[in-house]
Write a protein that holds these residues in place. Structure first.
Motif, PDB file in Angstrom:
ATOM      1  N   LEU A 252       0.823  -1.210   0.000  1.00 47.50           N
ATOM      2  CA  LEU A 252       0.000   0.000   0.000  1.00 47.50           C
ATOM      3  C   LEU A 252       0.857   1.260   0.000  1.00 47.50           C
ATOM      4  O   LEU A 252       0.516   2.258  -0.641  1.00 47.50           O
ATOM      5  CB  LEU A 252      -0.959  -0.003   1.187  1.00 47.50           C
ATOM      6  CG  LEU A 252      -2.080  -1.052   1.130  1.00 47.50           C
ATOM      7  CD1 LEU A 252      -2.902  -1.030   2.419  1.00 47.50           C
ATOM      8  CD2 LEU A 252      -2.977  -0.824  -0.069  1.00 47.50           C
ATOM      9  N   VAL A 253       1.967   1.222   0.713  1.00 48.11           N
ATOM     10  CA  VAL A 253       2.889   2.366   0.719  1.00 48.11           C
ATOM     11  C   VAL A 253       3.434   2.582  -0.687  1.00 48.11           C
ATOM     12  O   VAL A 253       3.488   3.711  -1.187  1.00 48.11           O
ATOM     13  CB  VAL A 253       4.029   2.160   1.745  1.00 48.11           C
ATOM     14  CG1 VAL A 253       5.083   3.252   1.603  1.00 48.11           C
ATOM     15  CG2 VAL A 253       3.474   2.137   3.165  1.00 48.11           C
ATOM     16  N   PHE A 254       3.812   1.497  -1.351  1.00 50.11           N
ATOM     17  CA  PHE A 254       4.323   1.605  -2.721  1.00 50.11           C
ATOM     18  C   PHE A 254       3.286   2.223  -3.654  1.00 50.11           C
ATOM     19  O   PHE A 254       3.632   3.034  -4.517  1.00 50.11           O
ATOM     20  CB  PHE A 254       4.778   0.240  -3.252  1.00 50.11           C
ATOM     21  CG  PHE A 254       5.320   0.315  -4.648  1.00 50.11           C
ATOM     22  CD1 PHE A 254       6.560   0.878  -4.895  1.00 50.11           C
ATOM     23  CD2 PHE A 254       4.588  -0.167  -5.717  1.00 50.11           C
ATOM     24  CE1 PHE A 254       7.067   0.974  -6.180  1.00 50.11           C
ATOM     25  CE2 PHE A 254       5.080  -0.088  -7.011  1.00 50.11           C
ATOM     26  CZ  PHE A 254       6.323   0.490  -7.234  1.00 50.11           C
ATOM     27  N   GLN A 255       2.020   1.879  -3.485  1.00 46.67           N
ATOM     28  CA  GLN A 255       0.960   2.474  -4.313  1.00 46.67           C
ATOM     29  C   GLN A 255       0.904   3.986  -4.121  1.00 46.67           C
ATOM     30  O   GLN A 255       0.737   4.739  -5.080  1.00 46.67           O
ATOM     31  CB  GLN A 255      -0.393   1.841  -3.995  1.00 46.67           C
ATOM     32  CG  GLN A 255      -0.532   0.420  -4.497  1.00 46.67           C
ATOM     33  CD  GLN A 255      -1.856  -0.210  -4.060  1.00 46.67           C
ATOM     34  OE1 GLN A 255      -2.765   0.463  -3.575  1.00 46.67           O
ATOM     35  NE2 GLN A 255      -1.953  -1.529  -4.224  1.00 46.67           N
ATOM     36  N   GLN A 256       1.068   4.427  -2.865  1.00 49.34           N
ATOM     37  CA  GLN A 256       1.090   5.867  -2.587  1.00 49.34           C
ATOM     38  C   GLN A 256       2.286   6.542  -3.264  1.00 49.34           C
ATOM     39  O   GLN A 256       2.165   7.626  -3.831  1.00 49.34           O
ATOM     40  CB  GLN A 256       1.177   6.123  -1.078  1.00 49.34           C
ATOM     41  CG  GLN A 256      -0.036   5.734  -0.280  1.00 49.34           C
ATOM     42  CD  GLN A 256       0.203   6.033   1.191  1.00 49.34           C
ATOM     43  OE1 GLN A 256       0.316   7.195   1.583  1.00 49.34           O
ATOM     44  NE2 GLN A 256       0.302   4.997   2.000  1.00 49.34           N
ATOM     45  N   VAL A 257       3.428   5.876  -3.190  1.00 55.46           N
ATOM     46  CA  VAL A 257       4.644   6.428  -3.800  1.00 55.46           C
ATOM     47  C   VAL A 257       4.468   6.517  -5.313  1.00 55.46           C
ATOM     48  O   VAL A 257       4.802   7.529  -5.933  1.00 55.46           O
ATOM     49  CB  VAL A 257       5.881   5.569  -3.432  1.00 55.46           C
ATOM     50  CG1 VAL A 257       7.102   6.009  -4.227  1.00 55.46           C
ATOM     51  CG2 VAL A 257       6.153   5.653  -1.934  1.00 55.46           C
ATOM     52  N   ARG A 258       3.947   5.453  -5.899  1.00 59.51           N
ATOM     53  CA  ARG A 258       3.724   5.425  -7.353  1.00 59.51           C
ATOM     54  C   ARG A 258       2.831   6.608  -7.782  1.00 59.51           C
ATOM     55  O   ARG A 258       3.151   7.297  -8.753  1.00 59.51           O
ATOM     56  CB  ARG A 258       3.108   4.108  -7.774  1.00 59.51           C
ATOM     57  CG  ARG A 258       2.762   4.067  -9.244  1.00 59.51           C
ATOM     58  CD  ARG A 258       2.246   2.732  -9.665  1.00 59.51           C
ATOM     59  NE  ARG A 258       3.361   2.139 -10.382  1.00 59.51           N
ATOM     60  CZ  ARG A 258       3.618   0.859 -10.467  1.00 59.51           C
ATOM     61  NH1 ARG A 258       2.848  -0.013  -9.872  1.00 59.51           N
ATOM     62  NH2 ARG A 258       4.636   0.434 -11.152  1.00 59.51           N
ATOM     63  N   LYS A 259       1.746   6.840  -7.044  1.00 50.42           N
ATOM     64  CA  LYS A 259       0.838   7.957  -7.370  1.00 50.42           C
ATOM     65  C   LYS A 259       1.577   9.283  -7.302  1.00 50.42           C
ATOM     66  O   LYS A 259       1.376  10.166  -8.133  1.00 50.42           O
ATOM     67  CB  LYS A 259      -0.357   7.971  -6.409  1.00 50.42           C
ATOM     68  CG  LYS A 259      -1.373   6.891  -6.679  1.00 50.42           C
ATOM     69  CD  LYS A 259      -2.510   6.971  -5.655  1.00 50.42           C
ATOM     70  CE  LYS A 259      -3.433   5.769  -5.790  1.00 50.42           C
ATOM     71  NZ  LYS A 259      -4.443   5.749  -4.712  1.00 50.42           N
ATOM     72  N   LEU A 260       2.438   9.430  -6.294  1.00 54.15           N
ATOM     73  CA  LEU A 260       3.197  10.662  -6.141  1.00 54.15           C
ATOM     74  C   LEU A 260       4.095  10.898  -7.354  1.00 54.15           C
ATOM     75  O   LEU A 260       4.162  12.013  -7.878  1.00 54.15           O
ATOM     76  CB  LEU A 260       4.027  10.613  -4.857  1.00 54.15           C
ATOM     77  CG  LEU A 260       4.896  11.823  -4.569  1.00 54.15           C
ATOM     78  CD1 LEU A 260       4.029  13.016  -4.205  1.00 54.15           C
ATOM     79  CD2 LEU A 260       5.860  11.521  -3.449  1.00 54.15           C
ATOM     80  N   PHE A 261       4.763   9.853  -7.812  1.00 56.72           N
ATOM     81  CA  PHE A 261       5.678  10.014  -8.945  1.00 56.72           C
ATOM     82  C   PHE A 261       4.940  10.169 -10.273  1.00 56.72           C
ATOM     83  O   PHE A 261       5.477  10.735 -11.204  1.00 56.72           O
ATOM     84  CB  PHE A 261       6.667   8.831  -9.012  1.00 56.72           C
ATOM     85  CG  PHE A 261       7.835   9.009  -8.098  1.00 56.72           C
ATOM     86  CD1 PHE A 261       8.978   9.680  -8.522  1.00 56.72           C
ATOM     87  CD2 PHE A 261       7.806   8.538  -6.800  1.00 56.72           C
ATOM     88  CE1 PHE A 261      10.043   9.878  -7.682  1.00 56.72           C
ATOM     89  CE2 PHE A 261       8.876   8.720  -5.951  1.00 56.72           C
ATOM     90  CZ  PHE A 261      10.003   9.384  -6.388  1.00 56.72           C
TER      91      PHE A 261
END
Length: 174
Positions: free
Chosen positions: A163-172
């Protein structure tokens, strides 16, 4: 390109011919920060190597550097000043990615990592306690410095890594 300052330091520490291996090892074991000149030199060398690889893969076409995610740096004002002195005319900081996570969760995750395949010498309770003190005294003020410049992007790191990775992906992607 993801570049982990910690991985670069551990790689340098493990090279038998390294001039800095013992010094890096001492700092990692004690949870203290490696001298900025060493870390900046390793970061710059790695960034240049990646930029050259990009240039070669484009058959010599002009490439204006690359985009790098530098993980775990700067960690204190000395790091920040060293980076600015050595790299400010060569790089542009777009933002700082800050994983916001309570200390107890961080400790659990590091101890779990210390028992797994990615075992690190500093993933033990004694080193972690020292690292947390270093973080509070030295790294948090750097994050606050970048917050004043409106360059910090916070991610809630309490959920699962997926879930953290999904947040990071959205940010990038934004």
């Amino acid at each position: 390109v993801h570049i982990s300052a910690g991985e670069l330091l551990r790689e340098e520490m493990s090279r038998p011919e390294s001039d800095y291996g013992a010094l890096i090892s001492k700092h990692i074991k004690n949870g203290t920060i490696v001298p900025v000149a060493i870390t900046c030199s390793l970061l710059e060398k790695t960034m240049k190597n990646h930029a050259n690889t990009i240039k070669e893969s484009n058959h010599g076409d002009e490439v204006r550097g690359g985009k790098f995610l530098i993980d775990g740096f700067p960690r204190n004002y000395d790091n920040l000043q060293g980076w600015q002195k050595q790299m400010s005319d060569k790089t542009c900081v777009n933002f700082i990615l800050f994983f916001d996570c309570p200390q107890d969760i961080c400790i659990k995750r590091c101890l779990k990592r210390g028992k797994g395949a990615m075992k690190r010498t500093d993933d033990n309770e004694e080193s972690l306690k020292k690292r947390l003190i270093t973080y509070a005294n030295d790294t948090l003020p750097i994050i606050q410095h970048y917050e004043k410049l409106n360059l910090v992007r916070k991610i809630d790191a309490t959920p699962s890594p997926e879930l953290v990775f999904q947040q990071v992906r959205k940010l990038f992607e934004s």
